[in-house]
Design a protein around this motif. Structure first.
Motif, mmCIF file in Angstrom:
data_model
loop_
_atom_site.group_PDB
_atom_site.id
_atom_site.type_symbol
_atom_site.label_atom_id
_atom_site.label_comp_id
_atom_site.label_asym_id
_atom_site.label_seq_id
_atom_site.Cartn_x
_atom_site.Cartn_y
_atom_site.Cartn_z
ATOM 1 N N LYS A 92 26.497 -7.378 30.924
ATOM 2 C CA LYS A 92 27.468 -7.809 29.910
ATOM 3 C C LYS A 92 28.877 -7.410 30.329
ATOM 4 C CE LYS A 92 24.204 -7.672 26.089
ATOM 5 N NZ LYS A 92 23.803 -6.963 24.875
ATOM 6 N N ASP A 114 23.649 -2.443 29.695
ATOM 7 C CA ASP A 114 24.576 -3.548 29.454
ATOM 8 C C ASP A 114 25.558 -3.772 30.591
ATOM 9 O OD1 ASP A 114 26.113 -1.310 29.100
ATOM 10 O OD2 ASP A 114 26.856 -1.863 27.119
ATOM 11 N N ILE A 146 20.712 -11.305 31.077
ATOM 12 C CA ILE A 146 21.121 -10.573 29.879
ATOM 13 C C ILE A 146 19.858 -10.060 29.177
ATOM 14 C CG2 ILE A 146 22.268 -10.737 27.621
ATOM 15 C CD1 ILE A 146 24.241 -10.894 29.988
#
Length: 148
Positions: free
Chosen positions: A90, A87, A80
């Motif tokens: 994520k 992202d 992360i």
């Protein structure tokens, strides 16, 4: 000439799981490569599929693998904050939660799926993740969807 006795069919060995491993191109695949070039030992049970980003692994790919005979699926991505696509990891993390719910609905143990972060410099970590996951899946036994 001596006669050889027919030994019959070979005794099956212990269960060896088939594990599909989706690796992001930038970190995890490079970490797997580092494990290989560093001669880090890990079980040969995985089949690596390189994807550009862990966030690109749609839940259907995981479910498809598990319902077509794979005993486990492992997704490895960048840590992360280190995703090359900002992202994507994520997104993979949120999809992992959906995948676990889908597995429960299909009667497949959640432990047959795992999401891990492995960087390009973590060859030893890659080997350890593979060893741990292979042992966990081996303990679960063959997938209920396995045909052989």
């Amino acid at each position: 000439m001596g006669e050889s006795a027919d030994a019959g069919p070979a005794e099956p060995g212990p269960f060896e799981p088939l594990i599909i491993n989706f690796c992001c191109n930038w970190c995890s695949y490079t970490g797997a490569d580092l494990a290989g070039t560093s001669r880090i030992q890990y079980p040969p049970n995985i089949r690596i599929i390189r994807v550009m980003c862990s966030g690109m692994v749609h839940p259907n790919l995981v479910i498809d693998a598990l319902t077509k005979g794979a005993d486990g699926v492992l997704i490895c991505g960048c840590h992360i904050g280190d995703c090359h696509y900002i992202d994507g990891n994520k997104k993979a993390e949120s999809r992992a939660e959906a995948i676990k719910l889908m597995l429960t609905d299909l009667g497949i143990e959640e432990d047959r799926f795992r999401l891990e972060w492995v960087s390009a410099s973590e060859g030893a970590r890659f080997g350890e993740v593979i060893r741990e996951f292979t042992e966990k899946v081996r303990a679960l036994g063959p997938s209920p969807y396995r045909t052989h």
